[in-house]
Motif scaffolding. Sequence first.
Motif, PDB file in Angstrom:
ATOM      1  N   ILE A  89       0.835  -1.197   0.000  1.00  0.00           N
ATOM      2  CA  ILE A  89       0.000   0.000   0.000  1.00  0.00           C
ATOM      3  C   ILE A  89       0.874   1.252   0.000  1.00  0.00           C
ATOM      4  O   ILE A  89       0.570   2.254  -0.671  1.00  0.00           O
ATOM      5  CB  ILE A  89      -0.950  -0.027   1.215  1.00  0.00           C
ATOM      6  N   VAL A  90       1.980   1.213   0.754  1.00  0.00           N
ATOM      7  CA  VAL A  90       2.908   2.355   0.762  1.00  0.00           C
ATOM      8  C   VAL A  90       3.511   2.555  -0.626  1.00  0.00           C
ATOM      9  O   VAL A  90       3.633   3.694  -1.114  1.00  0.00           O
ATOM     10  CB  VAL A  90       4.013   2.123   1.816  1.00  0.00           C
ATOM     11  N   ILE A  91       3.861   1.464  -1.282  1.00  0.00           N
ATOM     12  CA  ILE A  91       4.428   1.562  -2.632  1.00  0.00           C
ATOM     13  C   ILE A  91       3.393   2.120  -3.601  1.00  0.00           C
ATOM     14  O   ILE A  91       3.716   2.973  -4.449  1.00  0.00           O
ATOM     15  CB  ILE A  91       4.934   0.186  -3.094  1.00  0.00           C
ATOM     16  N   ILE A  92       2.146   1.637  -3.479  1.00  0.00           N
ATOM     17  CA  ILE A  92       1.077   2.150  -4.345  1.00  0.00           C
ATOM     18  C   ILE A  92       0.877   3.649  -4.109  1.00  0.00           C
ATOM     19  O   ILE A  92       0.726   4.429  -5.064  1.00  0.00           O
ATOM     20  CB  ILE A  92      -0.226   1.370  -4.083  1.00  0.00           C
ATOM     21  N   LEU A  93       0.880   4.037  -2.830  1.00  0.00           N
ATOM     22  CA  LEU A  93       0.679   5.448  -2.504  1.00  0.00           C
ATOM     23  C   LEU A  93       1.821   6.302  -3.058  1.00  0.00           C
ATOM     24  O   LEU A  93       1.596   7.393  -3.604  1.00  0.00           O
ATOM     25  CB  LEU A  93       0.565   5.606  -0.986  1.00  0.00           C
ATOM     26  N   TRP A  94       3.054   5.812  -2.928  1.00  0.00           N
ATOM     27  CA  TRP A  94       4.210   6.572  -3.429  1.00  0.00           C
ATOM     28  C   TRP A  94       4.194   6.669  -4.959  1.00  0.00           C
ATOM     29  O   TRP A  94       4.323   7.755  -5.526  1.00  0.00           O
ATOM     30  CB  TRP A  94       5.490   5.901  -2.951  1.00  0.00           C
ATOM     31  N   TRP A  95       4.014   5.517  -5.612  1.00  0.00           N
ATOM     32  CA  TRP A  95       4.032   5.501  -7.073  1.00  0.00           C
ATOM     33  C   TRP A  95       2.809   6.230  -7.644  1.00  0.00           C
ATOM     34  O   TRP A  95       2.913   7.027  -8.574  1.00  0.00           O
ATOM     35  CB  TRP A  95       4.084   4.065  -7.562  1.00  0.00           C
ATOM     36  N   TYR A 116      -9.125  -0.600  -2.548  1.00  0.00           N
ATOM     37  CA  TYR A 116      -9.219  -1.984  -3.009  1.00  0.00           C
ATOM     38  C   TYR A 116      -8.018  -2.803  -2.527  1.00  0.00           C
ATOM     39  O   TYR A 116      -8.148  -3.982  -2.184  1.00  0.00           O
ATOM     40  CB  TYR A 116      -9.310  -2.028  -4.540  1.00  0.00           C
ATOM     41  N   ALA A 117      -6.846  -2.183  -2.520  1.00  0.00           N
ATOM     42  CA  ALA A 117      -5.655  -2.879  -2.031  1.00  0.00           C
ATOM     43  C   ALA A 117      -5.792  -3.221  -0.552  1.00  0.00           C
ATOM     44  O   ALA A 117      -5.386  -4.300  -0.104  1.00  0.00           O
ATOM     45  CB  ALA A 117      -4.419  -2.024  -2.274  1.00  0.00           C
ATOM     46  N   GLU A 118      -6.360  -2.304   0.226  1.00  0.00           N
ATOM     47  CA  GLU A 118      -6.579  -2.573   1.651  1.00  0.00           C
ATOM     48  C   GLU A 118      -7.520  -3.759   1.843  1.00  0.00           C
ATOM     49  O   GLU A 118      -7.303  -4.605   2.713  1.00  0.00           O
ATOM     50  CB  GLU A 118      -7.145  -1.329   2.332  1.00  0.00           C
ATOM     51  N   ARG A 119      -8.573  -3.815   1.052  1.00  0.00           N
ATOM     52  CA  ARG A 119      -9.504  -4.942   1.161  1.00  0.00           C
ATOM     53  C   ARG A 119      -8.838  -6.261   0.756  1.00  0.00           C
ATOM     54  O   ARG A 119      -9.175  -7.323   1.274  1.00  0.00           O
ATOM     55  CB  ARG A 119     -10.723  -4.690   0.279  1.00  0.00           C
ATOM     56  N   TYR A 120      -7.903  -6.161  -0.177  1.00  0.00           N
ATOM     57  CA  TYR A 120      -7.205  -7.371  -0.618  1.00  0.00           C
ATOM     58  C   TYR A 120      -6.275  -7.906   0.465  1.00  0.00           C
ATOM     59  O   TYR A 120      -6.190  -9.124   0.688  1.00  0.00           O
ATOM     60  CB  TYR A 120      -6.424  -7.065  -1.898  1.00  0.00           C
ATOM     61  N   PHE A 121      -5.583  -7.003   1.136  1.00  0.00           N
ATOM     62  CA  PHE A 121      -4.598  -7.438   2.131  1.00  0.00           C
ATOM     63  C   PHE A 121      -5.205  -7.677   3.511  1.00  0.00           C
ATOM     64  O   PHE A 121      -4.559  -8.288   4.352  1.00  0.00           O
ATOM     65  CB  PHE A 121      -3.470  -6.397   2.254  1.00  0.00           C
TER      66      PHE A 121
END
Length: 231
Positions: A89-95, A116-121
């Motif tokens: 999630i941090v990588i997604i937020l940064w990128w 959606y990433a939070e729900r996945y993890f």
Amino acid sequence: SLPAIVFTVVMRKPVRYWLREYKKKSAAINAQLAELINGLPLIKIFGLEKWSDESFTKSSQDMLETAYRLMNWNTFIRPIAAFLCSMPIVIILWWGGHLALDHQISIGLLVAFIRYAERYFRPIMQLSFELHLIQDALASSERVRKMLDETEESKSLGPNGSLQKTIEGAVVFDQVWMSYRPDQPVLKGINFSVPAGKSVGLVGKTGSGKSTTVHLIPQLYPLSQGQILID
């Protein structure tokens, strides 16, 4: 997600090991406590209060150390699992932040992707958090299965091959041998008979086998050789 899943799978082995040890020592200390309470009169008669206190304290300390080790594993697993699940999630937020600043994607799309990433993890993180409870259930089921797999005790049958419903009380020991360890017999060829309604006293030094002889009648211990006949 793969590092978090691999970490959770690898960590289940040490957690289950220490859970097994904790349950064993917990059962042992419960049994010891019951024995000390039931044998309290004998402890007082023979002045074994100090020995009883030292023995119970040692067992309690062993269980406490095992509980500490189990707690250390749990406190180690949870933050690492949370870190591994949060890193993507941090990588997604940064990128995604860089893409949003360059107007390649919208802020709404970035927020939706993060949600959606939070729900996945979240299931993976919850699984790692509940690893202790899952392994606890598995360790308990192992103890239940071990008990169910124990062989049944042989039943005492009457002359016609059926269970005796009434017992008069005549007891006969016929060439009875018994040993707790192989090649170290405690009883050697014991022969005696007690008629129904009569009483017999067993006299001897401590460790000569008096209690063992009595415990053989209700089959608390298996015979090595010979037979015990009732009526």
